[in-house]
Write a protein that holds these residues in place. Structure first.
Motif, short mmCIF file in Angstrom:
data_model
loop_
_atom_site.label_atom_id
_atom_site.label_comp_id
_atom_site.label_asym_id
_atom_site.label_seq_id
_atom_site.Cartn_x
_atom_site.Cartn_y
_atom_site.Cartn_z
N ILE A 43 -28.68 -38.30 62.19
CA ILE A 43 -27.55 -37.39 62.13
C ILE A 43 -27.93 -36.24 61.20
CG2 ILE A 43 -25.08 -37.17 61.61
CD1 ILE A 43 -24.99 -40.31 61.74
N VAL A 44 -27.96 -35.04 61.72
CA VAL A 44 -28.50 -33.92 60.95
C VAL A 44 -27.52 -33.56 59.82
CG1 VAL A 44 -29.21 -31.51 61.03
CG2 VAL A 44 -29.82 -33.07 62.89
N VAL A 45 -28.04 -33.54 58.59
CA VAL A 45 -27.19 -33.21 57.43
C VAL A 45 -27.80 -32.05 56.64
CG1 VAL A 45 -26.18 -35.50 57.13
CG2 VAL A 45 -28.33 -34.94 55.99
N SER A 46 -26.93 -31.39 55.88
CA SER A 46 -27.35 -30.30 55.01
C SER A 46 -27.74 -30.85 53.64
CB SER A 46 -26.18 -29.33 54.84
OG SER A 46 -25.14 -30.02 54.17
N ASP A 47 -28.04 -29.96 52.70
CA ASP A 47 -28.40 -30.39 51.35
C ASP A 47 -27.22 -31.01 50.60
OD1 ASP A 47 -30.89 -29.48 51.85
OD2 ASP A 47 -30.93 -27.93 50.29
#
Lengths: 838, 102
Positions: A265-269
């Protein structure tokens, strides 16, 4: 205000760690609901291998029992798999197979769904007796199979596969490990280390089939799996097949909700998915293209995610460097970073084949970028720290291979029977000599209480929490017990205390750049989490304030440790010790007579000569202190402060036939210049009149040694927990230069040192070259430093004299006076006010 | 029927500080916190008897000067993971006067 709703999908280590971090920051912000697909509370997944091996039980590895959820007001649904997220109505729907589906609404949603084992897509992979190695159910299935079957085949020789194979072997099975590559653990080890590891596992009874591709799994007549067939046509018997060929992030739920997924699941910082109300942490999350399968990165993510959930928004996750360690008892393997090398890198290798030791360190541009250790992994934690910090290792390159003990030992000299390698210690061996803590106690606490960091071990066991001499040993024990899950505390970036995220350097800088002049101003400007700090940060902040802004910042006595408030040293029974100042260790018959009189008059039980050439009167009641000081008629010896303590001297040319310089006079002059100086930690000086060095200048913060042509200056020595020989700073000719250079060195330490950091640690941190540059090479800067110190010390009063002459406000002198015994009874009307009091 | 004793004026205790009241059963430490609340505990840490009155007061807690245990002023209980408890005495302020129930 109504609480917001936080729903956590996934009851594993990453999800619950995030909740724990969140509760620390904002315990009342959310109403929390947790869904777990397994029927268990949160447990320590990395310890499944010791359970399989029979070294621990399932009860041992539970991290948070059900009472913990209840105590923190968390609703826990176990055995409930969330099957759908409704992002429009902001709710999740769970299904347990029977009964009505369960719904939970959210304001914030945290996905911590972990990963799924990769099942090889070969015919027969759905037969009974074919399992993965992922959770408690798999572990129980393996334990059951081991009791009734003989042949086990483990497919995949990675970390997990080898641990599974080892566990099954210990439970009596005949185990073959099948691997597609040419050597085992090829993702973690180079071939040399892998071959050594394989040989030692073979000696324990495991069999290996390398470069083999599985074609299909064949059923026995019972319907259960019976054999494994390979692409080359060969077959081996198998009553149990464990698939350990890798894991895949579990993203099905997120994908069905339309969240962007790409190998996770693509996540940000900030660990947010493409829907900012939804966060993801752990093995299911892909951060900058990487989904981590180890515990340490998950914990780092948890910290940042919790920070964001708590609406602080100052944390950023920027990826992790990982290390691995195989948990097979009796086999030590460690690897981290880029251990295969490549263009632009160089190797330092130690290979003792018969001794069973292999170490390979990969260096790129003077920095350690990778390490593989086999046989002796005691220094794994240290190499990993060097690697994470990206520290320049050129200065210690020649002894880097020999580890922490040689290069830069954190282990003190005493208190642990000379041991420097925890691995070699027996469980009953004492690690912490201050608090009497044995190695076995520490290992047990780490496992049973789920501890992951030095701070946690200190809190729970007290080991390494007093003098710190055994810190290095405790770190080694953490590293060997936890492997990759060990959270190395980074000394340079660690927050000051639990009241803030800021570290010492950042706090100092803020006090300077924002010209903060009081504790209240610091708490406000830096958004302290507690209203008035704690016993750790307040003394540090108070020091930073008064050292950065002398004569301007407020000195808060209530933020000083009792010794600096009472101007005497508290003893175990609550009495105090009094050390009058004797400049340079010199005294007179008159002073000695007064000391003798005081000792008799106040019935001082113990009179002792100190290591710093002073006389210590021990066992004085606090209320007697002002009178004792008055009768002594001598200045405070500051033997109680983070301050200048003593300047020890030898006799020098005044009397000594070998002397080359007037060391006593030099010592007195230095001590008078520095009188009343507060510093990050205690400061001790010595002046010797010749290189025979009778004043022991080699183990002092500043050691001065007279030679015929002038004076040699040494700095950053230490004679306590760990003997550190002072390093040569420079040679000067005149008395004035000794004063100037010493003042400049102490001032840079006062301005840039961190609270409770001795000069030796300060110089280790910033480097002697830096100090030389500022103090020796740059004459203008040296002069400016000296002037700033002299300015700070201007008008500094003797605290004893002030208090005996009534020159301090009553609120400070009240410190020494107990209140009268209360006799007046106050009668009360029913529930009402008391009568006349005053 | 309460047996309250007058101890001193609130202003005689430093903010984030304490004063010691001698007592036949052992000294009592009377604390004043930053928010001007007062608390009283037996002046002995449950760990090794350290004089709590000499500790640093922060929030509604005091840190023992000998080995750094943290004690809740309101209950006398040690903060986790330490385990122990010291005796608590009811205390309050009325009209700027500190009262102690003995």
């Amino acid at each position: 205000m109504k609480k917001q709703k936080l729903v956590v999908v996934g009851n594993g280590m990453a999800g619950i760690r995030t909740v724990e971090e969140l509760l620390k920051l904002a315990p009342d912000l959310y109403e929390i609901t947790v869904f777990g697909a397994e029927p268990h509370p949160n447990y320590n997944r990395i310890l499944l291998s010791p359970v399989l091996a029979g070294e621990m039980t399932l009860a041992d590895i539970v991290l948070n029992d059900r009472a913990w959820y209840a105590d923190n007001g968390i609703t826990l649904h176990t055995g409930k798999k969330v099957t759908r997220i409704d992002r429009i109505k902001r709710k999740v729907i769970a299904d347990d197979g029977d009964g009505a589906p369960l719904e939970a609404a959210y304001d914030r949603l945290l996905l911590a769904t972990g990963s799924l084992p990769f099942m090889l897509p070969v015919p027969g992979n759905d037969l009974s007796g074919v399992i993965a190695y992922r959770d408690i159910a798999d572990t129980e299935a393996m334990i059951a199979a081991a009791a009734s079957h003989r042949h086990a085949v483990v497919i995949g020789a990675g970390l997990l596969g080898l641990e599974a194979a080892n566990g099954l072997r210990l439970r009596g099975m005949d185990v073959t490990v099948v691997h597609i590559s040419d050597w085992i653990m090829e993702r973690q080890l180079d071939q040399t280390a892998a071959d050594m590891l394989q040989a030692s596992l073979e000696a324990k009874g495991l069999k290996f089939l390398l470069a083999k591709q599985t074609e299909m799994l064949l059923a026995a007549s019972s319907g259960r799996v019976g054999a494994v067939r390979f692409k080359d046509g060969s077959e081996i018997p198998a009553d149990l097949v464990v698939m350990a060929a890798g894991i895949r992030p579990s993203t099905a739920l997120a994908e069905s909700a339309g969240l962007h997924c790409q190998r996770g699941i693509v996540v940000s910082d900030t660990l947010q998915t493409f829907d900012p109300r939804i966060y993801a942490v752990g093995e299911c999350a892909a951060h900058r293209g990487t989904a981590y399968g180890l515990v340490a990165p998950l914990f780092e993510q948890a910290k940042v995610c919790a920070n964001h959930l708590a609406q602080m928004g100052i944390g950023r996750y920027q990826g992790s460097v990982t290390s691995t360690k195989l948990k097979v008892t009796g086999v030590d393997v460690f690897s981290a970073g880029n251990f295969t090398g490549g263009d632009g890198t160089e190797d330092i290798v130690l290979h003792d084949r018969n001794g069973g030791i292999y170490k390979r360190l990969v260096i790129e541009k003077d920095r350690l970028v990778g390490a593989v250790l086999y046989g002796d992994t005691g220094d794994g934690g240290w190499y990993f720290q060097l690697l994470k910090e990206g520290r320049d290792v050129s200065a210690m390159r020649d002894h880097l291979m020999f580890g922490d003990a040689f290069a830069n030992n954190h282990v003190g000299d005493t208190g642990h029977a000379g041991q420097s390698k925890a691995a070699a210690m027996a469980d009953e061996a004492e690690v912490c000599g201050c608090n009497g803590v044995c190695k076995g106690t520490i290992v047990k606490a780490i496992r049973e209480q789920g501890l992951f960091s030095l701070e946690e071990v200190r809190k729970h066991t007290k080991a390494s929490s007093s003098c710190g001499s055994c810190t290095g040993l405790v770190e080694q024990i953490l590293a060997s017990t936890l492997g990759g899950a060990y959270q190395v505390s980074d000394r340079t970036t660690k927050p000051v205390c639990g009241c803030t995220e800021l570290n010492h350097g950042e706090v100092r800088e803020a006090i300077r750049s924002q010209k903060l002049l009081s504790l209240g101003a610091v708490f406000d400007a830096l958004a302290w989490r507690t209203p008035d700090g704690c016993a750790t940060c307040r003394p540090a902040l108070n020091y930073y304030l008064i050292s950065t802004w002398p004569h301007e910042a407020e000195d808060d006595p209530q933020s000083r440790f009792i010794n600096e408030r009472a101007h005497a040293n508290i003893q175990k029974d609550g009495t105090y010790s009094v050390v009058p100042r004797m400049w340079g260790g010199l005294t007179t018959p008159d002073e000695l007579r007064r000391i003798a009189d005081v000792a008799e008059k106040y019935h001082v039980p113990t009179v002792k000569v100190t290591g710093g050439q002073r006389i210590d009167l021990l066992g004085i009641r606090k209320e007697d202190l002002p009178a004792v000081w008055k009768d002594l008629g001598m200045p405070s010896g500051h033997a109680y402060g983070k301050s200048i303590r003593t300047v020890k001297t030898c006799v020098g040319t005044e009397h000594c036939r070998f002397g080359t310089q007037q060391s006593m006079a030099m010592g007195v002059e230095l001590e008078k210049m520095l009188f009343g100086m507060w510093s990050p930690h205690k400061v001790k000086l010595a002046v010797s009149g010749c290189p025979r060095n009778c004043a022991e200048s080699g183990i002092k913060d500043i050691g001065v040694i007279g030679v015929d042509s002038g004076w040699e200056l040494y700095v950053a020595g230490n004679g306590g927990i760990k003997t550190e020989v002072a390093q040569f700073l420079c040679k000067v000719t005149t008395r004035e230069e000794v004063l100037e250079y010493s003042a400049a060195f102490l001032q840079i330490y006062r301005e840039e040192g961190w609270y409770l950091e001795r000069t030796v640690h300060f110089v280790q941190r910033v480097g002697l070259d830096y100090v030389k540059q500022k103090v020796v090479e740059d004459a203008n800067n040296r002069h400016a430093l000296q002037q700033r110190l002299l300015y700070a010390l201007q008008g500094i009063a003797d605290p004893w004299l002030e208090r005996t002459q009534g020159e301090v406000p009553p609120r400070l002198s009240a410190e020494f006076t107990p209140l009268p015994v209360p006799v007046e009874t106050v009668e009360f009307a029913t529930g009402g006010r008391h009568e006349q009091l005053a | 029927m309460s047996n309250w004793h007058k101890v001193c004026l609130l202003e005689e205790i430093p903010v984030r500080g304490s004063r010691v009241v001698p007592h036949a059963e052992g000294s009592i430490a009377v604390f004043r916190t930053a928010d001007d609340a007062v608390f009283a505990l037996r002046d002995a840490c449950p760990h090794k008897g350290g004089p709590l009155s000499q500790g640093i007061v922060h929030g509604h807690r005091v840190t023992c000067p000998l080995h750094g245990w943290n004690l809740e002023l309101s209950s006398g209980e040690a903060a986790a993971p330490d385990i122990g408890c010291t005796r608590r005495y009811p205390a309050r302020v009325e009209d700027g006067v500190v009262l102690l129930e003995l």
